[in-house]
Design a protein around this motif. Structure first.
Motif, PDB file in Angstrom:
ATOM      1  N   ASP A 194       0.823  -1.209   0.000  1.00 49.56           N
ATOM      2  CA  ASP A 194       0.000   0.000   0.000  1.00 49.56           C
ATOM      3  C   ASP A 194       0.856   1.259   0.000  1.00 49.56           C
ATOM      4  O   ASP A 194       0.486   2.260  -0.623  1.00 49.56           O
ATOM      5  CB  ASP A 194      -0.941   0.007   1.205  1.00 49.56           C
ATOM      6  CG  ASP A 194      -2.006   1.079   1.082  1.00 49.56           C
ATOM      7  OD1 ASP A 194      -2.768   1.057   0.087  1.00 49.56           O
ATOM      8  OD2 ASP A 194      -2.061   1.975   1.944  1.00 49.56           O
ATOM      9  N   ARG A 253       1.909   1.579  -3.494  1.00 53.62           N
ATOM     10  CA  ARG A 253       0.761   2.039  -4.284  1.00 53.62           C
ATOM     11  C   ARG A 253       0.622   3.555  -4.202  1.00 53.62           C
ATOM     12  O   ARG A 253       0.446   4.233  -5.222  1.00 53.62           O
ATOM     13  CB  ARG A 253      -0.519   1.371  -3.766  1.00 53.62           C
ATOM     14  CG  ARG A 253      -1.797   1.928  -4.411  1.00 53.62           C
ATOM     15  CD  ARG A 253      -3.029   1.574  -3.623  1.00 53.62           C
ATOM     16  NE  ARG A 253      -3.074   2.187  -2.307  1.00 53.62           N
ATOM     17  CZ  ARG A 253      -3.402   3.458  -2.075  1.00 53.62           C
ATOM     18  NH1 ARG A 253      -3.700   4.261  -3.086  1.00 53.62           N
ATOM     19  NH2 ARG A 253      -3.422   3.926  -0.838  1.00 53.62           N
ATOM     20  N   GLN A 254       0.687   4.095  -2.988  1.00 54.80           N
ATOM     21  CA  GLN A 254       0.512   5.531  -2.813  1.00 54.80           C
ATOM     22  C   GLN A 254       1.562   6.320  -3.592  1.00 54.80           C
ATOM     23  O   GLN A 254       1.267   7.371  -4.164  1.00 54.80           O
ATOM     24  CB  GLN A 254       0.602   5.876  -1.331  1.00 54.80           C
ATOM     25  CG  GLN A 254      -0.537   5.325  -0.494  1.00 54.80           C
ATOM     26  CD  GLN A 254      -0.345   5.631   0.982  1.00 54.80           C
ATOM     27  OE1 GLN A 254      -0.359   6.795   1.401  1.00 54.80           O
ATOM     28  NE2 GLN A 254      -0.145   4.613   1.786  1.00 54.80           N
ATOM     29  N   GLU A 256       1.077   5.627  -7.666  1.00 57.17           N
ATOM     30  CA  GLU A 256      -0.094   6.295  -8.232  1.00 57.17           C
ATOM     31  C   GLU A 256       0.175   7.781  -8.476  1.00 57.17           C
ATOM     32  O   GLU A 256      -0.408   8.378  -9.378  1.00 57.17           O
ATOM     33  CB  GLU A 256      -1.296   6.114  -7.302  1.00 57.17           C
ATOM     34  CG  GLU A 256      -1.889   4.708  -7.356  1.00 57.17           C
ATOM     35  CD  GLU A 256      -3.095   4.537  -6.458  1.00 57.17           C
ATOM     36  OE1 GLU A 256      -3.714   3.466  -6.511  1.00 57.17           O
ATOM     37  OE2 GLU A 256      -3.435   5.477  -5.693  1.00 57.17           O
ATOM     38  N   GLN A 257       1.059   8.379  -7.706  1.00 57.56           N
ATOM     39  CA  GLN A 257       1.414   9.787  -7.908  1.00 57.56           C
ATOM     40  C   GLN A 257       2.427   9.975  -9.039  1.00 57.56           C
ATOM     41  O   GLN A 257       2.466  11.032  -9.660  1.00 57.56           O
ATOM     42  CB  GLN A 257       2.017  10.366  -6.624  1.00 57.56           C
ATOM     43  CG  GLN A 257       1.073  10.445  -5.447  1.00 57.56           C
ATOM     44  CD  GLN A 257       1.773  11.015  -4.225  1.00 57.56           C
ATOM     45  OE1 GLN A 257       2.199  12.176  -4.214  1.00 57.56           O
ATOM     46  NE2 GLN A 257       1.893  10.223  -3.175  1.00 57.56           N
TER      47      GLN A 257
END
Length: 354
Positions: A220, A223-224, A227-228
């Motif tokens: 996670d 992911r954060q 995604e940016q």
């Protein structure tokens, strides 16, 4: 089952559950078309003896045709020679864009199979089935694929997101302690760059008793970040904390130092450099070394630092005569710090604080 959805240009799920490996074909059948698709499994000779039959049987049970390619275990196989063999295997088995590649194994398998998927027929879909702790929490997620060349690690590659990642933490039980520790280095990296709360958890918990939660936590965080910045042009660079010098250590030792151990030493060296630059204090270095030792990772590099500096000249994060270093000022906070490559060379030739 824990699930993390990565919303990149091609969104996909990361499924995490102990004992789920025999169901990988079932999960794949929700994305690909059984009876009309072939699962081309790419793995190494160590993983194949442990899991290839289970995975092949699962895909066949779900209705897929299956073929497999097995190459020798180790970083040396992450090469153009092996890649050309993979292309030949795909051609001989008539793999088309309606089929898909399955990367079954650790980081070397995932990077090599992913790059083959990115470039064969200008791109076909693939799924990741990581079997090492390091691959599960890091290299199987985010879409980076590559092979090595003599000049450096991962210099030839492509961004190609998987369609699915299936992680069964039970596979970690077959890992050698050193290999599991390699993954712990990446786990500690996530805590150092992103979350002091996570670092506190790692300092106090038994990760083996909550391994699914640890994998999901790391995924996670990645992911954060991804995604940016899917294409690694800004914030995603912080994921390379410890990697610039870590990759250099791998190279100058001819890969006798494994990736995770190199990253551990790289994090220590870059933190010592940060102290020299006034970017962080010795308390951070002491805390980093304590947790590295807790997870059976090295805190010292006894080689020639000037030699490492020269190797960094070929790092992917170099732009012109500038290299972007990842420095942590306090636990959970990383920054990208541009520096002239010659300045880095000069600093590493000097004594670093211990």
């Amino acid at each position: 089952m824990k699930s993390v959805t990565v919303n990149t240009s091609t969104p996909y799920d990361v499924l995490i559950e102990k004992g789920c490996l025999p169901r990988c074909g079932e999960f794949a059948a929700k994305l690909f078309v059984p009876q009309k698709s072939t699962a081309a499994i790419i793995t190494d000779d160590r993983v194949s003896s442990l899991y290839l039959k289970t995975v092949s049987d699962s895909f066949q049970k779900a209705g897929f045709s299956v073929c497999s390619f097995v190459f020798p275990n180790g970083e040396d196989s992450k090469s153009h020679d092996t890649l050309l063999q993979v292309y030949d295997f795909l051609i001989q088995n008539n793999i088309t864009r309606t089929d898909f590649i399955v990367a079954l194994g650790g980081g070397v398998v995932g990077d090599l199979a992913g790059f083959a998927a990115a470039t064969y027929l200008r791109g076909i879909r693939f799924m990741q089935i990581p079997t090492t702790f390091l691959a599960a929490i890091d290299s199987s997620v985010g879409g980076k694929t590559a092979v090595n060349i003599p000049a450096g690690k991962n210099l030839i590659g492509a961004f190609h997101q998987p369609s699915l990642v299936v992680c069964d933490p039970d596979t970690f039980q077959t890992l050698e302690p050193q290999t599991f520790a390699d993954g712990c280095a990446e786990m500690i990296k996530y805590a150092m760059i992103w979350s002091e709360d996570f670092l506190k958890l790692l300092e106090s918990c038994d990760i083996n008793k909550q391994i699914e939660e640890i994998v999901a936590y790391c995924v996670d965080i990645k992911r954060q970040v991804v995604e940016q910045d899917e294409l690694d042009s800004s914030i995603r660079m912080i994921l390379n904390y410890g990697h610039t010098l870590g990759h250099a250590i791998e190279k100058v030792t001819n890969h006798t130092v494994t990736h995770g151990h190199g990253v551990a030493m790289g994090m220590v060296l870059i933190t010592r450099l940060g102290i020299k630059l006034g970017f962080c204090d010795k308390a951070l270095l002491e805390r980093l070394c304590r947790i590295l030792k807790q997870y059976h990772l090295p805190c010292e590099y006894n080689g020639n630092l000037a030699e490492l500096a020269e190797s960094c000249m070929h790092d992917k994060k170099r732009s012109g005569n500038t290299i972007r270093l990842i420095l942590v000022s306090t636990a959970g906070k990383a920054e990208i710090v541009p520096m002239e490559t010659q300045k880095l060379v000069n600093l590493l030739k000097e004594e670093l604080p211990c």
